[in-house]
Every structure is written in C-alpha cells, then in structure tokens.
Design a protein around this motif. Structure first.
Motif, PDB file in Angstrom:
ATOM      1  N   GLY A   1     -61.069 -69.880 -17.365  1.00  0.00           N
ATOM      2  CA  GLY A   1     -61.447 -68.710 -16.889  1.00  0.00           C
ATOM      3  C   GLY A   1     -60.544 -68.201 -15.805  1.00  0.00           C
ATOM      4  O   GLY A   1     -60.024 -69.217 -15.134  1.00  0.00           O
ATOM      5  N   SER A   2     -60.244 -67.239 -15.387  1.00  0.00           N
ATOM      6  CA  SER A   2     -59.220 -66.615 -14.610  1.00  0.00           C
ATOM      7  C   SER A   2     -59.935 -66.335 -13.230  1.00  0.00           C
ATOM      8  O   SER A   2     -58.886 -66.462 -12.098  1.00  0.00           O
ATOM      9  N   ARG A   3     -60.738 -66.811 -13.054  1.00  0.00           N
ATOM     10  CA  ARG A   3     -61.627 -67.030 -11.854  1.00  0.00           C
ATOM     11  C   ARG A   3     -61.431 -68.601 -10.809  1.00  0.00           C
ATOM     12  O   ARG A   3     -62.672 -69.050 -11.391  1.00  0.00           O
ATOM     13  N   LEU A   4     -61.170 -68.829  -9.894  1.00  0.00           N
ATOM     14  CA  LEU A   4     -61.347 -70.757  -9.962  1.00  0.00           C
ATOM     15  C   LEU A   4     -62.550 -70.709  -8.716  1.00  0.00           C
ATOM     16  O   LEU A   4     -62.661 -71.957  -7.868  1.00  0.00           O
ATOM     17  N   ASP A   5     -62.673 -69.757  -7.922  1.00  0.00           N
ATOM     18  CA  ASP A   5     -63.164 -69.009  -6.875  1.00  0.00           C
ATOM     19  C   ASP A   5     -65.196 -69.056  -6.656  1.00  0.00           C
ATOM     20  O   ASP A   5     -64.876 -68.960  -5.750  1.00  0.00           O
TER      21      ASP A   5
ATOM     22  N   ARG B   1     -54.865 -88.654  -8.126  1.00  0.00           N
ATOM     23  CA  ARG B   1     -56.506 -88.145  -8.941  1.00  0.00           C
ATOM     24  C   ARG B   1     -55.303 -86.696  -8.978  1.00  0.00           C
ATOM     25  O   ARG B   1     -55.540 -85.992  -7.395  1.00  0.00           O
ATOM     26  N   ILE B   2     -55.131 -85.961  -9.698  1.00  0.00           N
ATOM     27  CA  ILE B   2     -54.129 -84.621 -10.138  1.00  0.00           C
ATOM     28  C   ILE B   2     -55.040 -83.820 -11.001  1.00  0.00           C
ATOM     29  O   ILE B   2     -54.951 -84.138 -12.342  1.00  0.00           O
ATOM     30  N   GLY B   3     -55.271 -83.028 -10.270  1.00  0.00           N
ATOM     31  CA  GLY B   3     -55.593 -81.477 -10.907  1.00  0.00           C
ATOM     32  C   GLY B   3     -53.856 -81.246 -11.461  1.00  0.00           C
ATOM     33  O   GLY B   3     -52.988 -80.533 -11.333  1.00  0.00           O
ATOM     34  N   MET B   4     -54.931 -79.653 -13.034  1.00  0.00           N
ATOM     35  CA  MET B   4     -54.262 -78.930 -13.538  1.00  0.00           C
ATOM     36  C   MET B   4     -54.494 -77.778 -13.955  1.00  0.00           C
ATOM     37  O   MET B   4     -55.226 -77.784 -14.089  1.00  0.00           O
ATOM     38  N   ILE B   5     -54.302 -77.480 -13.780  1.00  0.00           N
ATOM     39  CA  ILE B   5     -53.888 -75.801 -12.851  1.00  0.00           C
ATOM     40  C   ILE B   5     -53.087 -74.791 -14.114  1.00  0.00           C
ATOM     41  O   ILE B   5     -52.585 -73.738 -13.939  1.00  0.00           O
TER      42      ILE B   5
ATOM     43  N   SER C   1     -49.310 -77.206 -11.063  1.00  0.00           N
ATOM     44  CA  SER C   1     -49.484 -75.485 -11.519  1.00  0.00           C
ATOM     45  C   SER C   1     -48.325 -75.160 -11.965  1.00  0.00           C
ATOM     46  O   SER C   1     -47.002 -74.999 -11.674  1.00  0.00           O
ATOM     47  N   MET C   2     -48.844 -73.823 -13.134  1.00  0.00           N
ATOM     48  CA  MET C   2     -47.883 -73.103 -13.878  1.00  0.00           C
ATOM     49  C   MET C   2     -48.516 -72.136 -14.199  1.00  0.00           C
ATOM     50  O   MET C   2     -49.159 -71.684 -15.586  1.00  0.00           O
ATOM     51  N   ASN C   3     -47.760 -70.788 -14.279  1.00  0.00           N
ATOM     52  CA  ASN C   3     -48.073 -69.508 -15.005  1.00  0.00           C
ATOM     53  C   ASN C   3     -49.751 -69.525 -14.430  1.00  0.00           C
ATOM     54  O   ASN C   3     -49.999 -68.673 -15.457  1.00  0.00           O
ATOM     55  N   TRP C   4     -50.234 -69.468 -13.704  1.00  0.00           N
ATOM     56  CA  TRP C   4     -52.263 -68.658 -13.801  1.00  0.00           C
ATOM     57  C   TRP C   4     -51.446 -67.481 -13.778  1.00  0.00           C
ATOM     58  O   TRP C   4     -50.496 -66.624 -12.992  1.00  0.00           O
ATOM     59  N   VAL C   5     -52.496 -66.620 -13.705  1.00  0.00           N
ATOM     60  CA  VAL C   5     -52.662 -64.911 -13.879  1.00  0.00           C
ATOM     61  C   VAL C   5     -52.758 -64.513 -11.845  1.00  0.00           C
ATOM     62  O   VAL C   5     -52.005 -63.297 -12.718  1.00  0.00           O
ATOM     63  N   GLY C   6     -52.935 -64.881 -11.264  1.00  0.00           N
ATOM     64  CA  GLY C   6     -52.480 -64.529  -9.858  1.00  0.00           C
ATOM     65  C   GLY C   6     -52.766 -66.045  -8.625  1.00  0.00           C
ATOM     66  O   GLY C   6     -52.220 -66.542  -8.991  1.00  0.00           O
ATOM     67  N   LEU C   7     -52.564 -65.315  -7.208  1.00  0.00           N
ATOM     68  CA  LEU C   7     -52.279 -65.934  -6.477  1.00  0.00           C
ATOM     69  C   LEU C   7     -53.565 -66.736  -6.427  1.00  0.00           C
ATOM     70  O   LEU C   7     -55.057 -66.031  -6.595  1.00  0.00           O
ATOM     71  N   ILE C   8     -54.118 -67.919  -5.926  1.00  0.00           N
ATOM     72  CA  ILE C   8     -54.831 -68.735  -6.067  1.00  0.00           C
ATOM     73  C   ILE C   8     -55.600 -69.033  -4.370  1.00  0.00           C
ATOM     74  O   ILE C   8     -54.563 -69.729  -3.267  1.00  0.00           O
ATOM     75  N   SER C   9     -56.317 -68.721  -4.164  1.00  0.00           N
ATOM     76  CA  SER C   9     -56.968 -68.696  -2.984  1.00  0.00           C
ATOM     77  C   SER C   9     -57.348 -69.688  -1.942  1.00  0.00           C
ATOM     78  O   SER C   9     -57.303 -70.795  -2.922  1.00  0.00           O
ATOM     79  N   PRO C  10     -56.898 -69.985  -1.078  1.00  0.00           N
ATOM     80  CA  PRO C  10     -56.951 -70.687   0.719  1.00  0.00           C
ATOM     81  C   PRO C  10     -58.815 -72.153   0.003  1.00  0.00           C
ATOM     82  O   PRO C  10     -58.182 -73.083   0.357  1.00  0.00           O
TER      83      PRO C  10
END
Length: 314
Positions: A63-67, A6-10, A85-94
């Motif tokens: 949206g740009s917020r995943l947390d 099961r693979i997510g796409m971000i 993932s590719m070309n997300w708008v910022g760092l993805i949090s822990p």
C-alpha cells in the motif's frame, strides 16, 4: 567490529529488490518489506516482493500509506536499525522515519541537490549533461532532501540511451546500498549535508508518454537526445507518418548530407543501407530502429517510411 543489523525495505524497482537480497545474504536481517503498486517499468512487481518477504520471514506491507496506525505498529515491532528505499510514491513522514533508529536511506538517480524530483536520468540526457548521478541520502523533510552518504556517476556520451543508464543503475544501486549497510554495521557511517543554496538545485518534473513526440523542426541533436531519453523501458519517442500512422523511433544517429541541401523538416530524403534518413531543423537523422504502431501492412517499418520521398513525418 561488524554487527548484524535489522534493515527495512521500502519501495519499488528491481534495484531495491537486489539490494535487499545482497544485504540479507551478507547476514543482516530484513524484518519488513513494504511496497506499493508498480508503475509499469519495474522488472520486480508486488508479487515478487511478497514472495521474497515470505522466503526471508519478513512482514509484508502493501500500500502507499505507511503512516496508518497498524503500519506504524508493525514498524515498531520490527525494531529496525535502518531502512533502504527507492521509488516510493511520495514523501515518507517524520513519524514513519522515526521508527528506524538510524533513519531511512533513499537511492535517488540524480546528483543532489541537482536533479531532484522525477524522471531525473531522462532529463539529464535531454539537457546534454556530462553524467547521471546516483545519490544515497538519509531522508528528511522535503523532496530528496537530507544528508548524503554516497555518490557515484555514469557518463553520458553522444549515443548513451536511457536503457544504458538503467543497466548501470541495476548494478550500482545494490552495490551502493550494500556498502552503506556494511559501513553502518562497522560504525563508520559519515554523512555530508546537501547545499542549501537554491541556485545549486534543479527540480525535475514528471514526463508523460506524449512528451516523446518528435518536433522535426528542432535540431538533429535535440531530437537525438529525445529519442535516447524516451526509449525502453519507457514508451519511446514517436512521430506520425502523413498524420495517420504512428511510428515509434527507438534508435537514430546524426547523419551528414554529401552536399548542401534544402528539405522540409520531417521529410524522408533518402535511404542509407535501408535506414530512412529524415530532415530536421538543421540537418539529418538516420532512423536505425523503428516500429509501426497499429498499422496493417506487410512492409517493415523502415520500408513503410521509405515508400516515397514525398513522405512526411509530422
């Protein structure tokens, strides 16, 4: 034994879109599709991601917020083994990365730890590098940090353009991601740590359209690199004709003069088979592909530039 994952796409870009499609076609499930507003250069936009998510029965997140709490709940419900993932708008949090059993794997167009950050293929052409790198790495704390799963390279020659690099990325990113998920499904994934010595890294900062302005006092090679690094899908290198007409320069090549010469940098010195030839700080450039922006004239861009040997590009 290969198992179904099961693979997510971000993220964004047509490269990520095609990678997820290939992974789904290989029999893996895509329960989450997360994207944000396109930057303007992508061939696949938010609506394309939303439609495909509906087609494969995935939860669509925009949206740009995943947390945020509701997004975290959706990720937990998806029970993904990993994400691409590719070309997300910022760092993805822990806390977001922790929702994926094996983590999030990012596709970055740079030879990490060199060329981390922004506009990395453009900078590689500008700096005269021998190749552009593509790195698939597992995300961790820090910009483009984390262990490496795979690398591949595209050679940069004297005529390589940013469009050539993007054509390669459109083919290579889906291949590398598909290989990654297949290796993971077989239980054979191996990761290599990135070097931690800061002297081995190179941080690249964003470029703007205005950075494409040509300084004709620079060398012909430097200007050629700028033109090749600024072309489509970006806004193009540009110059001004006599200060009031913007000329976009999409293609050029270094030209030799048949005899010693002197000229003011930016001066149109002659035509070569209908192409304007312009003096630079150390030689000549033949402008092979031009466009006038906003000029009212029946002449072509090349004819307009060549209308007088007194013309100056500045």
């Amino acid at each position: 034994m290969t198992r179904k994952l099961r693979i997510g796409m971000i993220g964004r870009t047509e490269m990520l879109f095609e990678a997820a499609r290939r992974i789904h076609d290989a029999g893996h499930e895509i329960p989450i599709v997360a994207t944000c507003r396109a930057s303007g250069h992508e061939l696949k936009k938010e609506a394309d991601y939303e439609k495909w998510a509906a087609d494969v029965g995935a939860r669509f997140l925009l949206g740009s917020r995943l947390d945020q709490p509701d997004t975290i709940a959706a990720l937990q419900e998806a029970r993904c083994d990993a994400a691409i993932s590719m070309n997300w708008v910022g760092l993805i949090s822990p806390v977001v990365r922790a929702q994926f059993t094996h983590g999030i794997f990012n596709s970055h167009p740079g030879d990490l730890p060199r060329f981390k950050g922004n506009a990395c293929p453009n900078w590689a052409i500008l700096l005269g590098e021998e190749h552009v790198g593509l790195t698939i790495h597992k995300m961790s704390d820090g910009l483009d940090a984390g262990p490496v799963a795979a690398k591949s390279y595209f050679p940069i020659g004297a005529e390589t353009t940013i469009a050539d690099v993007y054509d390669w990325l459109r083919l290579e990113v889906p291949v590398q991601f598909a290989n990654l998920i297949e290796t993971m499904a077989q239980g054979n994934l191996s990761l290599a740590p990135q070097p931690t010595n800061p002297e081995l890294g190179l941080r690249c900062y964003p470029r703007r359209a205005s950075d494409g302005r040509i300084d004709w006092a620079q060398s012909a090679q430097t200007i050629s690199r700028l033109i090749r690094a600024s072309g489509r899908p970006f806004e193009g290198a540009f110059t001004m004709l006599e200060g009031d007409t913007k000329v976009l320069v999409w293609g050029a090549r270094i030209e030799r003069h048949r005899e010693p010469f002197v000229a003011v940098p930016g001066q149109v010195v002659h035509a070569a088979a209908g192409d304007p030839v312009v003096a630079t700080g150390d030689g000549l450039l033949r402008l092979t592909d031009l466009e006038l922006e906003g000029a009212v004239t029946t002449k072509s861009a090349k004819q307009f530039v060549l209308s007088s040997l007194r013309n100056r590009l500045i």
